[in-house]
Design a protein around this motif. Structure first.
Motif, PDB file in Angstrom:
ATOM      1  N   THR A 110       0.857  -1.186   0.000  1.00 47.21           N
ATOM      2  CA  THR A 110       0.000   0.000   0.000  1.00 47.21           C
ATOM      3  C   THR A 110       0.889   1.231   0.000  1.00 47.21           C
ATOM      4  OG1 THR A 110      -0.160   0.472   2.388  1.00 47.21           O
ATOM      5  CG2 THR A 110      -1.601  -1.289   1.503  1.00 47.21           C
ATOM      6  N   PRO A 111       0.343   2.388  -0.308  1.00 44.22           N
ATOM      7  CA  PRO A 111       1.136   3.616  -0.254  1.00 44.22           C
ATOM      8  C   PRO A 111       1.683   3.915   1.148  1.00 44.22           C
ATOM      9  CG  PRO A 111      -0.867   3.984  -1.507  1.00 44.22           C
ATOM     10  CD  PRO A 111      -0.985   2.619  -0.886  1.00 44.22           C
ATOM     11  N   LEU A 112       1.091   3.316   2.179  1.00 44.14           N
ATOM     12  CA  LEU A 112       1.569   3.548   3.545  1.00 44.14           C
ATOM     13  C   LEU A 112       2.465   2.436   4.061  1.00 44.14           C
ATOM     14  CD1 LEU A 112      -1.637   5.012   5.222  1.00 44.14           C
ATOM     15  CD2 LEU A 112       0.282   6.211   4.152  1.00 44.14           C
ATOM     16  N   GLY A 113       2.753   1.468   3.220  1.00 44.96           N
ATOM     17  CA  GLY A 113       3.632   0.376   3.624  1.00 44.96           C
ATOM     18  C   GLY A 113       2.989  -0.973   3.420  1.00 44.96           C
ATOM     19  N   ALA A 114       3.791  -1.995   3.610  1.00 47.01           N
ATOM     20  CA  ALA A 114       3.325  -3.371   3.412  1.00 47.01           C
ATOM     21  C   ALA A 114       2.356  -3.763   4.518  1.00 47.01           C
ATOM     22  CB  ALA A 114       4.514  -4.319   3.402  1.00 47.01           C
ATOM     23  N   MET A 115       1.365  -4.570   4.127  1.00 45.70           N
ATOM     24  CA  MET A 115       0.378  -5.078   5.067  1.00 45.70           C
ATOM     25  C   MET A 115       0.277  -6.586   4.917  1.00 45.70           C
ATOM     26  SD  MET A 115      -2.648  -2.192   4.911  1.00 45.70           S
ATOM     27  CE  MET A 115      -3.242  -2.529   6.586  1.00 45.70           C
ATOM     28  N   GLY A 120       4.807  -5.196  11.109  1.00 46.32           N
ATOM     29  CA  GLY A 120       5.575  -4.671  12.233  1.00 46.32           C
ATOM     30  C   GLY A 120       4.797  -3.770  13.187  1.00 46.32           C
ATOM     31  N   GLN A 121       3.519  -3.578  12.951  1.00 46.83           N
ATOM     32  CA  GLN A 121       2.761  -2.695  13.838  1.00 46.83           C
ATOM     33  C   GLN A 121       2.624  -3.310  15.220  1.00 46.83           C
ATOM     34  OE1 GLN A 121      -1.273  -2.542  12.033  1.00 46.83           O
ATOM     35  NE2 GLN A 121      -1.975  -3.480  13.931  1.00 46.83           N
ATOM     36  N   LYS A 122       2.266  -2.480  16.180  1.00 41.67           N
ATOM     37  CA  LYS A 122       1.986  -2.955  17.521  1.00 41.67           C
ATOM     38  C   LYS A 122       0.830  -3.954  17.433  1.00 41.67           C
ATOM     39  CE  LYS A 122       1.397  -0.889  22.065  1.00 41.67           C
ATOM     40  NZ  LYS A 122       1.167   0.362  22.793  1.00 41.67           N
ATOM     41  N   TYR A 123       0.902  -5.005  18.220  1.00 39.25           N
ATOM     42  CA  TYR A 123      -0.109  -6.072  18.267  1.00 39.25           C
ATOM     43  C   TYR A 123      -0.179  -6.888  16.982  1.00 39.25           C
ATOM     44  CZ  TYR A 123      -1.462  -3.021  22.094  1.00 39.25           C
ATOM     45  OH  TYR A 123      -1.446  -2.205  23.196  1.00 39.25           O
ATOM     46  N   PHE A 124       0.898  -6.879  16.207  1.00 42.60           N
ATOM     47  CA  PHE A 124       0.970  -7.762  15.043  1.00 42.60           C
ATOM     48  C   PHE A 124       0.930  -9.190  15.571  1.00 42.60           C
ATOM     49  CE2 PHE A 124       2.999 -10.035  11.540  1.00 42.60           C
ATOM     50  CZ  PHE A 124       2.407  -9.441  10.440  1.00 42.60           C
TER      51      PHE A 124
END
Length: 182
Positions: free
Chosen positions: A9-14, A30-34
């Motif tokens: 995505t334009p805001l990073g990989a998901m 890498g987000q919190k609670y991944f």
């Protein structure tokens, strides 16, 4: 069986996850609670729900959000699911505060009050980012607070949705999500 795919995505990989043809997760890498337990997930990017998700996200990030053509099935406690159901009812381009949501949950459950911090915990543990719009929740004064994917992403998502945070008090959502309107 949980199937997964990666999305750019334009805001990073998901990373997305589906079980029984329902979307159970969508996280920024890498987000919190991944999720920690992903070793048994099967990479299957051509699942129909992932195709629908890619189409939805492409439209969303292009500024043309539509309706996701799949079922959401977030896994959580009954309290978390109550909060996430309320998040789903915050209209595109509008925001609500943690305190407002706490009052709505209290009213819905017949309680005299509810902790905004408890609501914040449920909002923060939302397993289906963007589609369950936890980014539309702001602090009592309109400040951006907490977002598992990072405040930069929260701000960007609100900008995509054309939320004017400088005039948030005019844009905030004052509806009552437990009252169904026909």
């Amino acid at each position: 069986m949980i199937y997964t795919c990666s999305l750019d995505t334009p805001l990073g990989a998901m990373r997305a996850a589906q079980k029984d043809n329902t979307l159970v997760g969508l996280w920024f890498i890498g987000q919190k609670y991944f999720p920690r337990q992903t070793a048994n997930w099967i990479y299957a990017p051509d699942q129909p729900i992932f195709i629908a998700l890619r189409n939805y996200l492409a439209d969303y990030f292009a500024g043309n959000p539509g309706t996701f053509a799949g079922r959401l099935n977030p896994q959580g406690s009954p309290f978390q699911k109550t909060v996430w159901d309320i998040l789903l009812q915050i209209p595109l381009g509008q925001v609500a505060t943690y305190g407002q949501i706490a009052r709505w949950v209290a009213c819905k459950q017949g309680l005299p009050s509810m902790s905004a911090q408890a609501v914040g915990g449920a909002v923060g543990h939302n397993p289906i980012g963007i589609l369950i719009p936890c980014h539309r929740v702001v602090g009592f004064d309109g400040n951006l607070t907490g977002y598992a994917g990072g405040l930069d992403k929260k701000k960007a998502l609100l900008q995509i949705e054309k939320v004017n945070l400088e005039k948030w008090h005019k844009a905030k959502w004052l509806g009552k999500p437990w009252e169904k309107k026909d």
